[in-house]
Design a protein around this motif. Structure first.
Motif, PDB file in Angstrom:
ATOM      1  N   TYR A   1     -34.908 -78.023-101.355  1.00 31.62           N
ATOM      2  CA  TYR A   1     -33.731 -77.284-101.820  1.00 31.62           C
ATOM      3  C   TYR A   1     -34.078 -75.848-102.204  1.00 31.62           C
TER       4      TYR A   1
ATOM      5  N   THR B   1     -22.547 -78.546-101.887  1.00 30.16           N
ATOM      6  CA  THR B   1     -23.637 -79.148-101.117  1.00 30.16           C
ATOM      7  C   THR B   1     -23.341 -80.629-100.965  1.00 30.16           C
TER       8      THR B   1
ATOM      9  N   GLU C   1     -25.042 -84.141 -99.113  1.00 31.96           N
ATOM     10  CA  GLU C   1     -26.285 -84.669 -98.536  1.00 31.96           C
ATOM     11  C   GLU C   1     -26.090 -86.127 -98.132  1.00 31.96           C
TER      12      GLU C   1
ATOM     13  N   THR D   1     -32.556 -86.721 -93.433  1.00 29.92           N
ATOM     14  CA  THR D   1     -31.634 -86.302 -94.480  1.00 29.92           C
ATOM     15  C   THR D   1     -30.980 -85.007 -94.053  1.00 29.92           C
TER      16      THR D   1
ATOM     17  N   VAL E   1     -28.209 -81.882 -94.899  1.00 24.19           N
ATOM     18  CA  VAL E   1     -27.605 -81.142 -95.996  1.00 24.19           C
ATOM     19  C   VAL E   1     -26.572 -80.192 -95.418  1.00 24.19           C
TER      20      VAL E   1
END
Length: 66
Positions: A25, A42, A44, A52, A54
Motif C-alpha cells: 500500500y 480503496t 480490495e 489480490t 486493489v
C-alpha cells in the motif's frame, strides 16, 4: 511478492516487490502521488488464482499482487 499496475488495456507492469501488505500500500500511494491521482476509496479482493486486486477508483486500472 510482486506488485503490478494494470492499465486500461489490461497490460501489467511491475512496480515493486513489497515484503508485506503494508509495504504494498505504501508503494501504491507513492505511485498515485507520482501520477497526481487522488483516490477517494480503496476496494480490495482476492481472486480464485490467489492474486489480490486493489481498485483505487479508476474502474479500469488496478494494482495486483501475488
Amino acid at each position: 511478492m510482486t506488485l503490478y499496475f494494470q492499465n486500461t488495456n489490461s497490460e501489467r507492469r511491475v512496480i515493486g516487490h513489497p515484503e508485506n501488505r503494508a509495504e504494498a500500500y505504501r508503494i501504491i500511494r507513492e505511485f498515485l502521488d507520482n501520477h497526481h491521482y487522488k483516490s477517494y476509496y480503496t476496494r480490495e479482493w482476492t481472486d480464485e488464482n490467489g492474486e489480490t486486486w486493489v481498485d483505487v477508483g479508476s474502474h479500469t486500472e488496478f494494482f495486483i499482487w501475488h
